[in-house]
Design a protein around this motif. Structure first.
Motif, PDB file in Angstrom:
ATOM      1  N   ARG A 176      -9.639   1.286  10.085  1.00 55.91           N
ATOM      2  CA  ARG A 176      -9.037   2.038   8.981  1.00 55.91           C
ATOM      3  C   ARG A 176      -8.364   1.053   8.026  1.00 55.91           C
ATOM      4  O   ARG A 176      -7.738   0.071   8.456  1.00 55.91           O
ATOM      5  N   LEU A 177      -8.488   1.324   6.740  1.00 57.20           N
ATOM      6  CA  LEU A 177      -7.870   0.475   5.730  1.00 57.20           C
ATOM      7  C   LEU A 177      -6.382   0.771   5.635  1.00 57.20           C
ATOM      8  O   LEU A 177      -5.944   1.906   5.856  1.00 57.20           O
ATOM      9  N   ALA A 178      -5.599  -0.253   5.275  1.00 57.28           N
ATOM     10  CA  ALA A 178      -4.146  -0.089   5.239  1.00 57.28           C
ATOM     11  C   ALA A 178      -3.531  -1.099   4.284  1.00 57.28           C
ATOM     12  O   ALA A 178      -4.188  -2.050   3.837  1.00 57.28           O
ATOM     13  N   THR A 179      -2.267  -0.891   3.985  1.00 55.02           N
ATOM     14  CA  THR A 179      -1.476  -1.835   3.193  1.00 55.02           C
ATOM     15  C   THR A 179      -0.049  -1.807   3.719  1.00 55.02           C
ATOM     16  O   THR A 179       0.253  -1.115   4.698  1.00 55.02           O
ATOM     17  N   ASP A 180       0.843  -2.572   3.084  1.00 53.69           N
ATOM     18  CA  ASP A 180       2.227  -2.636   3.537  1.00 53.69           C
ATOM     19  C   ASP A 180       3.008  -1.419   3.068  1.00 53.69           C
ATOM     20  O   ASP A 180       2.808  -0.917   1.961  1.00 53.69           O
ATOM     21  N   ILE A 181       3.931  -0.970   3.909  1.00 57.06           N
ATOM     22  CA  ILE A 181       4.864   0.070   3.491  1.00 57.06           C
ATOM     23  C   ILE A 181       5.744  -0.498   2.366  1.00 57.06           C
ATOM     24  O   ILE A 181       6.268  -1.598   2.473  1.00 57.06           O
ATOM     25  N   GLY A 182       5.869   0.263   1.305  1.00 54.61           N
ATOM     26  CA  GLY A 182       6.700  -0.188   0.193  1.00 54.61           C
ATOM     27  C   GLY A 182       5.985  -1.039  -0.833  1.00 54.61           C
ATOM     28  O   GLY A 182       6.580  -1.396  -1.859  1.00 54.61           O
ATOM     29  N   ALA A 183       4.707  -1.368  -0.590  1.00 53.16           N
ATOM     30  CA  ALA A 183       3.963  -2.171  -1.560  1.00 53.16           C
ATOM     31  C   ALA A 183       3.743  -1.371  -2.841  1.00 53.16           C
ATOM     32  O   ALA A 183       3.464  -0.169  -2.788  1.00 53.16           O
ATOM     33  N   ARG A 184       3.866  -2.022  -3.974  1.00 54.39           N
ATOM     34  CA  ARG A 184       3.676  -1.328  -5.247  1.00 54.39           C
ATOM     35  C   ARG A 184       2.230  -0.871  -5.410  1.00 54.39           C
ATOM     36  O   ARG A 184       1.955   0.210  -5.912  1.00 54.39           O
ATOM     37  N   SER A 185       1.334  -1.723  -5.019  1.00 52.81           N
ATOM     38  CA  SER A 185      -0.086  -1.400  -5.153  1.00 52.81           C
ATOM     39  C   SER A 185      -0.579  -0.687  -3.901  1.00 52.81           C
ATOM     40  O   SER A 185      -0.185  -1.018  -2.775  1.00 52.81           O
ATOM     41  N   TYR A 186      -1.423   0.329  -4.106  1.00 56.57           N
ATOM     42  CA  TYR A 186      -2.030   1.043  -2.987  1.00 56.57           C
ATOM     43  C   TYR A 186      -3.373   0.425  -2.608  1.00 56.57           C
ATOM     44  O   TYR A 186      -4.124   0.993  -1.825  1.00 56.57           O
ATOM     45  N   LYS A 187      -3.659  -0.737  -3.146  1.00 57.45           N
ATOM     46  CA  LYS A 187      -4.910  -1.414  -2.819  1.00 57.45           C
ATOM     47  C   LYS A 187      -4.856  -1.891  -1.370  1.00 57.45           C
ATOM     48  O   LYS A 187      -3.901  -2.548  -0.944  1.00 57.45           O
TER      49      LYS A 187
ATOM     50  N   TYR B  85      -0.782   7.649   6.624  1.00 55.43           N
ATOM     51  CA  TYR B  85      -0.059   7.597   7.881  1.00 55.43           C
ATOM     52  C   TYR B  85       0.796   6.331   7.892  1.00 55.43           C
ATOM     53  O   TYR B  85       0.452   5.335   7.247  1.00 55.43           O
ATOM     54  N   GLN B  86       1.880   6.368   8.623  1.00 57.13           N
ATOM     55  CA  GLN B  86       2.702   5.188   8.780  1.00 57.13           C
ATOM     56  C   GLN B  86       2.673   4.739  10.230  1.00 57.13           C
ATOM     57  O   GLN B  86       2.991   5.504  11.139  1.00 57.13           O
ATOM     58  N   ILE B  87       2.261   3.509  10.447  1.00 56.61           N
ATOM     59  CA  ILE B  87       2.287   2.897  11.766  1.00 56.61           C
ATOM     60  C   ILE B  87       3.094   1.619  11.641  1.00 56.61           C
ATOM     61  O   ILE B  87       2.656   0.667  10.980  1.00 56.61           O
ATOM     62  N   ASP B  88       4.269   1.621  12.225  1.00 52.98           N
ATOM     63  CA  ASP B  88       5.189   0.491  12.089  1.00 52.98           C
ATOM     64  C   ASP B  88       5.411   0.201  10.606  1.00 52.98           C
ATOM     65  O   ASP B  88       5.879   1.063   9.880  1.00 52.98           O
ATOM     66  N   ASN B  89       5.042  -0.986  10.153  1.00 53.12           N
ATOM     67  CA  ASN B  89       5.275  -1.349   8.750  1.00 53.12           C
ATOM     68  C   ASN B  89       4.024  -1.221   7.893  1.00 53.12           C
ATOM     69  O   ASN B  89       3.938  -1.834   6.823  1.00 53.12           O
ATOM     70  N   TYR B  90       3.061  -0.431   8.353  1.00 49.87           N
ATOM     71  CA  TYR B  90       1.786  -0.316   7.636  1.00 49.87           C
ATOM     72  C   TYR B  90       1.556   1.110   7.146  1.00 49.87           C
ATOM     73  O   TYR B  90       1.852   2.080   7.845  1.00 49.87           O
ATOM     74  N   ARG B  91       1.026   1.208   5.959  1.00 51.11           N
ATOM     75  CA  ARG B  91       0.597   2.478   5.371  1.00 51.11           C
ATOM     76  C   ARG B  91      -0.915   2.574   5.583  1.00 51.11           C
ATOM     77  O   ARG B  91      -1.678   1.790   5.018  1.00 51.11           O
ATOM     78  N   VAL B  92      -1.334   3.512   6.400  1.00 51.59           N
ATOM     79  CA  VAL B  92      -2.748   3.641   6.772  1.00 51.59           C
ATOM     80  C   VAL B  92      -3.399   4.754   5.967  1.00 51.59           C
ATOM     81  O   VAL B  92      -2.864   5.858   5.876  1.00 51.59           O
ATOM     82  N   PHE B  93      -4.556   4.464   5.392  1.00 52.41           N
ATOM     83  CA  PHE B  93      -5.292   5.455   4.611  1.00 52.41           C
ATOM     84  C   PHE B  93      -6.281   6.167   5.519  1.00 52.41           C
ATOM     85  O   PHE B  93      -7.164   5.533   6.111  1.00 52.41           O
TER      86      PHE B  93
ATOM     87  N   ASP C 193      -4.750  -3.650  16.537  1.00 49.21           N
ATOM     88  CA  ASP C 193      -4.845  -4.999  15.958  1.00 49.21           C
ATOM     89  C   ASP C 193      -4.916  -4.882  14.449  1.00 49.21           C
ATOM     90  O   ASP C 193      -5.573  -3.979  13.909  1.00 49.21           O
ATOM     91  N   VAL C 194      -4.275  -5.807  13.776  1.00 42.67           N
ATOM     92  CA  VAL C 194      -4.251  -5.827  12.313  1.00 42.67           C
ATOM     93  C   VAL C 194      -4.961  -7.084  11.819  1.00 42.67           C
ATOM     94  O   VAL C 194      -4.639  -8.205  12.252  1.00 42.67           O
ATOM     95  N   TYR C 195      -5.925  -6.886  10.933  1.00 46.07           N
ATOM     96  CA  TYR C 195      -6.663  -7.998  10.351  1.00 46.07           C
ATOM     97  C   TYR C 195      -6.570  -7.936   8.831  1.00 46.07           C
ATOM     98  O   TYR C 195      -6.615  -6.843   8.242  1.00 46.07           O
ATOM     99  N   ALA C 196      -6.473  -9.102   8.206  1.00 47.27           N
ATOM    100  CA  ALA C 196      -6.532  -9.157   6.750  1.00 47.27           C
ATOM    101  C   ALA C 196      -7.943  -8.838   6.302  1.00 47.27           C
ATOM    102  O   ALA C 196      -8.924  -9.102   7.028  1.00 47.27           O
ATOM    103  N   LEU C 197      -8.081  -8.230   5.125  1.00 48.50           N
ATOM    104  CA  LEU C 197      -9.418  -7.998   4.578  1.00 48.50           C
ATOM    105  C   LEU C 197     -10.009  -9.309   4.091  1.00 48.50           C
ATOM    106  O   LEU C 197      -9.308 -10.142   3.495  1.00 48.50           O
ATOM    107  N   PHE C 198     -11.279  -9.502   4.338  1.00 42.31           N
ATOM    108  CA  PHE C 198     -11.952 -10.753   3.993  1.00 42.31           C
ATOM    109  C   PHE C 198     -12.000 -10.939   2.480  1.00 42.31           C
ATOM    110  O   PHE C 198     -12.332 -10.020   1.732  1.00 42.31           O
ATOM    111  N   ASP C 199     -11.651 -12.136   2.045  1.00 40.83           N
ATOM    112  CA  ASP C 199     -11.669 -12.499   0.623  1.00 40.83           C
ATOM    113  C   ASP C 199     -12.644 -13.647   0.443  1.00 40.83           C
ATOM    114  O   ASP C 199     -12.412 -14.763   0.934  1.00 40.83           O
ATOM    115  N   PHE C 200     -13.748 -13.395  -0.260  1.00 38.92           N
ATOM    116  CA  PHE C 200     -14.771 -14.429  -0.440  1.00 38.92           C
ATOM    117  C   PHE C 200     -14.230 -15.632  -1.200  1.00 38.92           C
ATOM    118  O   PHE C 200     -14.706 -16.760  -1.013  1.00 38.92           O
TER     119      PHE C 200
END
Length: 454
Positions: free
Chosen positions: A171-182, A48-56, A203-210
């Motif tokens: 829901r997990l998401a990434t940027d629209i146009g990002a090369r990686s689907y991670k 799905y596309q919400i604004d500038n985000y690609r939602v899985f 609300d959009v939050y970054a995924l936690f990176d240990f």
């Protein structure tokens, strides 16, 4: 006069000389109520596309969490099995421990630490872990929001608290146009809306990176059990058992109709879900601002339609009449799927009919227990008419404690153990669930038995 009782997608219709049960059957391509192709489970081709985000999406219709919730909570045995599974994981509750090697064996040394315990209690870790444990029992995954303490402003960063995030909101998401689907983000909102395009409040939050725990003031960790060839989300263990759970849920309704007022069911009517979806669309089109669409309109439409069916099925004067309906055909590759109304006559051999329904129910209960990884002796879904022996329960419990605890505990405790390592690195403490080793009754002294009973 027709009497119609609805139970979710099922109904019992009773008139003077005939009674029948009614259910709404989903598309044969679907596994229960979401349109996921059973033999591929390929969710990664959709987004799905919400604004500038690609939602899985979580499930092809992005509502797998809601589907599982509805199917489980309408069932008589599944909630109890999942509750028992959660209780077995919880044991005596969360406790701090250190891992040590003793005679080349890795053992846990349970400890008490006032400083760490004070921090845990400051943000209600028990309530948090109960929710996370419950999420894991259903979908083998959970979301946790990390909050940074104010000390980060003066160069002394730490984790202030953790907060549970409902799987229905994340829901997990990434940027629209990002090369990686991670996935890079977690988008939090109410995902029970009808159209993704209508989402404006999220609300959009970054995924936690240990490796970079203080990079964001708030971040979300998605902790889950990896599913084979599934890129983003876990495919819950319950997925393959959903149809069994639905069969188990329908049987008590059928038996109720059989016993109520001593009526004998003569027909079982099955309708395609697509028929009612189209009816709902038509009702929504006819709705106006002054008279908007409501679910009651669809319910009234169903009642009227079932009354028309009952007129055809009942009465000796209807001999020679027949029921006509349209079949919906879906072509997918080389496969052709048909959906249409079915009217099945139930033979009036009550004893055989009841026995068959109970047999199906018992098998469904065992399949549900197997689907969630619970031995029937522990889940209460053993052979009908007998209690599982003490030795069978004991060995089932021992096997579960040896093989069924470590991975679930690691996933449930992942966020809090990250926080402990970040805030108290010198202590080398972890949080885990404390379990008492099971004992045979004959190994327990009589004095201890009396004390336990008191």
């Amino acid at each position: 006069m027709n009497e119609i009782e609805f139970y979710n997608q099922n109904a019992i219709v009773n008139v003077d000389d005939v009674a029948f049960t009614f259910e709404t059957a989903e598309n044969p391509r679907e596994f229960d109520k979401y349109k996921t192709v059973q033999d591929t489970l390929d969710w990664t081709n959709q987004e799905y596309q919400i604004d500038n985000y690609r939602v899985f999406p979580f499930g092809t219709n992005n509502d797998l969490d809601k589907v599982i919730k509805d199917v489980i909570q309408n069932n008589s045995i599944s909630p109890g099995i999942l509750t028992k599974k959660g209780q077995l994981l919880w044991g005596k509750g969360p406790q701090l421990y250190k891992e040590e090697l003793v005679d080349n064996n890795l053992v846990r040394t349970w400890v008490q630490d006032k400083r760490v315990q004070t921090w845990l209690e400051s943000w209600g870790y028990i309530d948090y872990l109960e929710k996370i444990k419950e999420d894991y029992s259903y979908i083998q995954a959970c979301y946790t929001k990390f909050y940074l303490a104010k000390g980060a402003r003066v160069g002394k960063p730490s984790i202030a608290k953790l907060e549970h995030v409902s799987p229905g909101e994340g829901r997990l998401a990434t940027d629209i146009g990002a090369r990686s689907y991670k996935p890079k983000y977690c988008i939090v909102t109410d995902w029970n809306f009808k159209r993704v395009a209508s989402v404006t409040d999220y609300d959009v939050y970054a995924l936690f990176d240990f490796q970079k725990p203080f990079e964001h003031r708030n971040a979300i960790l998605y902790s889950n059990k990896y599913s084979f060839c599934s890129d983003y989300y876990t495919v819950p263990d319950l997925y393959g058992s959903l149809e069994w759970i639905r069969r188990s849920t329908a049987i008590p309704i059928i038996l109720k109709a059989l016993s109520k007022n001593s009526i004998n069911l003569k027909y079982h009517v099955i309708s395609p879900a697509k028929f009612w979806d189209k009816a709902k669309e038509e009702l929504e089109k006819k709705a106006t601002t002054s008279k908007p669409y409501t679910d009651k309109q669809l319910l009234d439409y169903k009642k009227n339609y079932l009354r028309e069916i009952s007129k055809v099925l009942s009465g000796a004067e209807n001999t020679g009449k027949f029921w006509h309906s349209i079949k919906y055909v879906t072509i997918e590759g080389h496969k052709i799927f048909e959906e249409g109304w079915e009217i099945k006559e139930i033979k009036q051999n009550i004893k055989d009919f009841v026995t068959a329904q109970i047999t199906i129910s018992n098998q469904a209960n065992r399949m549900v227990a197997a689907g969630v990884g619970m031995h029937p002796a522990l889940g209460g879904a053993g052979e009908s008419g007998r209690a599982d022996s003490g030795s069978e329960q004991l060995y089932a419990l021992k096997n579960y404690l040896l093989t069924g605890i470590d991975i679930p505990e690691a996933i449930v405790m992942k966020a809090v153990n990250y926080a402990l390592k970040i805030n108290f690195p010198e202590k080398e403490l972890k949080l885990g669930f404390y379990h008492l080793p099971p004992q045979k009754e004959e190994d327990v002294t009589s004095s201890k038995r009396i004390k336990n009973q008191e």
